[in-house]
Design a protein around this motif. Structure first.
Motif, PDB file in Angstrom:
ATOM      1  N   GLN A 276      91.703   2.095  76.136  1.00 36.89           N
ATOM      2  CA  GLN A 276      92.836   1.309  76.634  1.00 36.89           C
ATOM      3  C   GLN A 276      92.467  -0.157  76.886  1.00 36.89           C
ATOM      4  N   ASP A 277      91.184  -0.447  77.091  1.00 32.26           N
ATOM      5  CA  ASP A 277      90.751  -1.830  77.337  1.00 32.26           C
ATOM      6  C   ASP A 277      90.901  -2.710  76.100  1.00 32.26           C
ATOM      7  N   LEU A 278      91.000  -2.106  74.932  1.00 28.74           N
ATOM      8  CA  LEU A 278      91.157  -2.877  73.697  1.00 28.74           C
ATOM      9  C   LEU A 278      92.494  -3.617  73.676  1.00 28.74           C
ATOM     10  N   TYR A 279      93.401  -3.217  74.553  1.00 21.29           N
ATOM     11  CA  TYR A 279      94.738  -3.786  74.538  1.00 21.29           C
ATOM     12  C   TYR A 279      94.981  -4.769  75.691  1.00 21.29           C
ATOM     13  N   ASP A 280      93.898  -5.190  76.319  1.00 16.23           N
ATOM     14  CA  ASP A 280      93.972  -6.245  77.336  1.00 16.23           C
ATOM     15  C   ASP A 280      92.705  -7.088  77.194  1.00 16.23           C
ATOM     16  N   GLU A 281      92.833  -8.217  76.474  1.00 16.98           N
ATOM     17  CA  GLU A 281      91.660  -9.028  76.144  1.00 16.98           C
ATOM     18  C   GLU A 281      90.942  -9.538  77.383  1.00 16.98           C
ATOM     19  N   SER A 282      91.682  -9.853  78.421  1.00 18.06           N
ATOM     20  CA  SER A 282      91.074 -10.376  79.647  1.00 18.06           C
ATOM     21  C   SER A 282      90.190  -9.317  80.307  1.00 18.06           C
ATOM     22  N   ILE A 283      90.726  -8.119  80.454  1.00 18.74           N
ATOM     23  CA  ILE A 283      89.945  -7.034  81.059  1.00 18.74           C
ATOM     24  C   ILE A 283      88.746  -6.691  80.187  1.00 18.74           C
ATOM     25  N   LEU A 284      88.970  -6.627  78.880  1.00 18.63           N
ATOM     26  CA  LEU A 284      87.881  -6.300  77.960  1.00 18.63           C
ATOM     27  C   LEU A 284      86.745  -7.307  78.091  1.00 18.63           C
ATOM     28  N   THR A 285      87.069  -8.575  78.114  1.00 17.09           N
ATOM     29  CA  THR A 285      86.040  -9.617  78.213  1.00 17.09           C
ATOM     30  C   THR A 285      85.263  -9.503  79.522  1.00 17.09           C
ATOM     31  N   GLN A 286      85.985  -9.284  80.615  1.00 19.24           N
ATOM     32  CA  GLN A 286      85.322  -9.142  81.910  1.00 19.24           C
ATOM     33  C   GLN A 286      84.351  -7.959  81.913  1.00 19.24           C
ATOM     34  N   LYS A 287      84.766  -6.853  81.318  1.00 20.62           N
ATOM     35  CA  LYS A 287      83.920  -5.648  81.318  1.00 20.62           C
ATOM     36  C   LYS A 287      82.695  -5.821  80.419  1.00 20.62           C
ATOM     37  N   VAL A 288      82.884  -6.460  79.274  1.00 20.53           N
ATOM     38  CA  VAL A 288      81.743  -6.701  78.381  1.00 20.53           C
ATOM     39  C   VAL A 288      80.762  -7.651  79.053  1.00 20.53           C
ATOM     40  N   GLU A 289      81.262  -8.693  79.718  1.00 20.64           N
ATOM     41  CA  GLU A 289      80.387  -9.635  80.445  1.00 20.64           C
ATOM     42  C   GLU A 289      79.577  -8.903  81.508  1.00 20.64           C
ATOM     43  N   ALA A 290      80.229  -8.025  82.262  1.00 17.92           N
ATOM     44  CA  ALA A 290      79.538  -7.295  83.326  1.00 17.92           C
ATOM     45  C   ALA A 290      78.451  -6.392  82.759  1.00 17.92           C
ATOM     46  N   ALA A 291      78.742  -5.748  81.648  1.00 16.98           N
ATOM     47  CA  ALA A 291      77.761  -4.841  81.044  1.00 16.98           C
ATOM     48  C   ALA A 291      76.573  -5.604  80.481  1.00 16.98           C
ATOM     49  N   LEU A 292      76.852  -6.737  79.824  1.00 13.47           N
ATOM     50  CA  LEU A 292      75.777  -7.493  79.169  1.00 13.47           C
ATOM     51  C   LEU A 292      74.945  -8.315  80.143  1.00 13.47           C
ATOM     52  N   ASP A 293      75.463  -8.585  81.323  1.00  3.93           N
ATOM     53  CA  ASP A 293      74.665  -9.279  82.338  1.00  3.93           C
ATOM     54  C   ASP A 293      73.341  -8.549  82.558  1.00  3.93           C
ATOM     55  N   VAL A 294      73.418  -7.233  82.662  1.00  2.00           N
ATOM     56  CA  VAL A 294      72.227  -6.416  82.904  1.00  2.00           C
ATOM     57  C   VAL A 294      71.504  -6.110  81.601  1.00  2.00           C
ATOM     58  N   LYS A 295      72.256  -5.726  80.574  1.00  2.00           N
ATOM     59  CA  LYS A 295      71.626  -5.275  79.334  1.00  2.00           C
ATOM     60  C   LYS A 295      70.863  -6.387  78.629  1.00  2.00           C
ATOM     61  N   ASN A 296      71.379  -7.592  78.674  1.00  2.00           N
ATOM     62  CA  ASN A 296      70.664  -8.698  78.028  1.00  2.00           C
ATOM     63  C   ASN A 296      69.353  -9.011  78.743  1.00  2.00           C
ATOM     64  N   GLN A 297      69.335  -8.849  80.053  1.00  2.00           N
ATOM     65  CA  GLN A 297      68.081  -9.002  80.791  1.00  2.00           C
ATOM     66  C   GLN A 297      67.045  -7.984  80.303  1.00  2.00           C
ATOM     67  N   MET A 298      67.506  -6.754  80.144  1.00  3.03           N
ATOM     68  CA  MET A 298      66.614  -5.690  79.698  1.00  3.03           C
ATOM     69  C   MET A 298      66.152  -5.931  78.260  1.00  3.03           C
ATOM     70  N   LEU A 299      67.091  -6.287  77.378  1.00  2.69           N
ATOM     71  CA  LEU A 299      66.746  -6.475  75.968  1.00  2.69           C
ATOM     72  C   LEU A 299      65.766  -7.627  75.769  1.00  2.69           C
ATOM     73  N   THR A 300      65.971  -8.724  76.481  1.00  3.33           N
ATOM     74  CA  THR A 300      65.127  -9.900  76.266  1.00  3.33           C
ATOM     75  C   THR A 300      63.787  -9.815  76.989  1.00  3.33           C
ATOM     76  N   LYS A 301      63.808  -9.330  78.239  1.00  4.70           N
ATOM     77  CA  LYS A 301      62.595  -9.370  79.053  1.00  4.70           C
ATOM     78  C   LYS A 301      61.729  -8.116  78.935  1.00  4.70           C
ATOM     79  N   LEU A 302      62.345  -6.975  78.666  1.00  3.53           N
ATOM     80  CA  LEU A 302      61.570  -5.742  78.564  1.00  3.53           C
ATOM     81  C   LEU A 302      61.259  -5.389  77.117  1.00  3.53           C
ATOM     82  N   TYR A 303      62.257  -5.525  76.255  1.00  2.60           N
ATOM     83  CA  TYR A 303      62.081  -5.087  74.865  1.00  2.60           C
ATOM     84  C   TYR A 303      61.860  -6.232  73.885  1.00  2.60           C
TER      85      TYR A 303
END
Length: 427
Positions: free
Chosen positions: A148-175
């Motif tokens: 359902q998030d695919l149909y609200d660009e604002s919510i989708l962007t916020q959720k992707v930002e929140a997820a990547l805040d942590v994951k990008n730290q892990m991908l760049t600094k650990l892996y």
């Protein structure tokens, strides 16, 4: 009650697709309630073979509505590719329904799955690398992306930002990997919105209304009982609940609506990926089972590990799922053995154990205790009734039924849709 659950009673790959397809002509809805495109079903219709990964097997039955429930994790690119492939072969896919609450497998979930598994080295779980586990982890951590998030660009962007805040730290600094751009992920996911829109709805409402109207609904589990995140051989398991209880949460239907729970059993045992497997064979018999049974993963393409039938596991599956029936598949593969070993118990530290040990340590050290059953050499692929089977094949089925704790209501004697002996109707 018109609701049935059909699930794997071993480590998956038991032949659930064939069983679902056989029932598909008699049911109104077939529902996938967990897993993702890490599950594979092969369905043979006439001379046509269909390999399904994410779609419910009922999509091959013209009168049936296939449903992807809220408990499934969906890779949009895989789903659309699978739909396209079926459409090209003349299969009508227009009746498919997808829950708006199902979670999306994002590109970063796939990346995390692959780099994490590689990082684990010898301790790896043996995942399919398709992002299933990380997507379920995001769901539990409440940073997941839903259809359902695919149909609200604002919510989708916020959720992707929140997820990547942590994951990008892990991908760049650990892996030591490059960071993933939010905009790139959002753009890719939005690109699927219009293509998926015709299928998306409130599947919980649809299914409950169907049951109120006495429609027949079949809930189809992916993987198998011993891969359940709670009741399987943890940690060598999947990330969801393929057991019968998962049908309720993964489709939004209450347990009082379910009338029958059918377990699919292979006449021997296989598993894909790492983890304990007491009856696993490393000899000519194991290779013969693999060759004759065509034991290669539908989704992974990996050779399956093969072993003799394990009655301890079957009894366990009966208990945790509340099984009412078994569908025994691939009995024909055992044709040609003079004697067929069946594991009736385990030996652990010199003691005989007849039930599945709850301790991971004990299960890793379990040695199979075998009972030898007489085999048969006659071709059984043309058998249409139980009495058509050779006496020793009949005895083998009866022995497995007694050991497993639930009646065997159907027997697969070949891969084709019509190569099945039905003893008792499931409906």
């Amino acid at each position: 009650m018109p609701a049935l659950v059909l699930l794997g009673a071993q480590w998956g790959d038991e032949g659930k697709g064939k069983a679902t397809d056989l029932l598909g002509g008699s049911v109104d809805y077939v529902v996938r309630y967990q897993g993702g495109n890490n599950a594979g079903h092969t369905v043979v219709v006439g001379d046509q073979k269909y390999a399904l990964h994410l779609l419910p097997s009922g999509i091959l039955s013209p009168g049936c509505t296939p449903v992807i429930g809220n408990g499934v994790v969906v890779d949009p690119s895989v789903l659309l590719s699978e739909l396209s492939g079926l459409n090209e072969r003349g299969v009508d896919t227009s009746k498919l329904l997808i829950s708006g609450n199902a979670h999306i497998i994002t590109p970063y979930n796939v990346t995390v799955d692959k780099v994490t598994e590689r990082f684990l080295g010898k301790r790896k779980i043996g995942t399919t690398g398709r992002g299933i586990g990380p997507t379920y982890a995001d769901k539990i951590n409440r940073v997941g992306i839903r259809v359902q998030d695919l149909y609200d660009e604002s919510i989708l962007t916020q959720k992707v930002e929140a997820a990547l805040d942590v994951k990008n730290q892990m991908l760049t600094k650990l892996y030591n990997r490059r960071a993933i751009a939010v905009e790139q992920v959002v753009e890719e996911l939005l690109g699927y919105a219009d293509k998926l829109a015709p299928y998306v709805c409130d599947t919980v409402l649809v299914l409950n209304q169907a049951l109120e109207q006495d429609k027949v609904v079949l809930f189809e589990g992916g993987q198998g009982t011993l891969l359940d995140i709670d009741h399987g051989t943890y940690p060598f398991v999947t990330s969801s609940n393929p057991t019968a209880g998962g049908a309720c949460t993964g489709a939004g239907v209450g347990p009082t609506k379910i009338s029958r729970v059918i377990g699919i059993l292979k006449a021997y045992t296989t598993r894909v990926g790492a983890g304990p497997f007491p009856t696993e064979l490393f000899d000519e018999d194991g290779e013969a089972l693999r060759r004759i049974g065509g034991e290669r993963g539908v989704t992974t393409g990996r050779d399956r590990r093969c072993g003799w039938f394990d009655a301890v596991i079957a009894r366990y599956a009966t208990r945790v799922n509340g099984l009412t029936d078994f569908f025994l598949t691939k009995l024909d593969v055992l044709t040609g053995w003079e004697q067929i070993p069946v594991c009736v118990a385990y030996e652990i530290d010199g003691k005989r154990v007849e039930e599945l040990p709850y301790s991971q340590t004990d299960f890793h050290h379990a040695k199979p205790v075998y009972e030898m059953l007489p085999g048969w050499s006659e071709d059984i692929s043309k058998a249409k009734s139980f009495s058509d089977l050779p006496k020793n094949a009949q005895s083998y089925v009866k022995a497995l039924e007694e050991m497993s704790g639930a009646p065997i209501s159907a027997i697969g004697v070949g891969p084709g849709r019509d190569e099945t002996i039905e003893i008792n109707s499931f409906l």
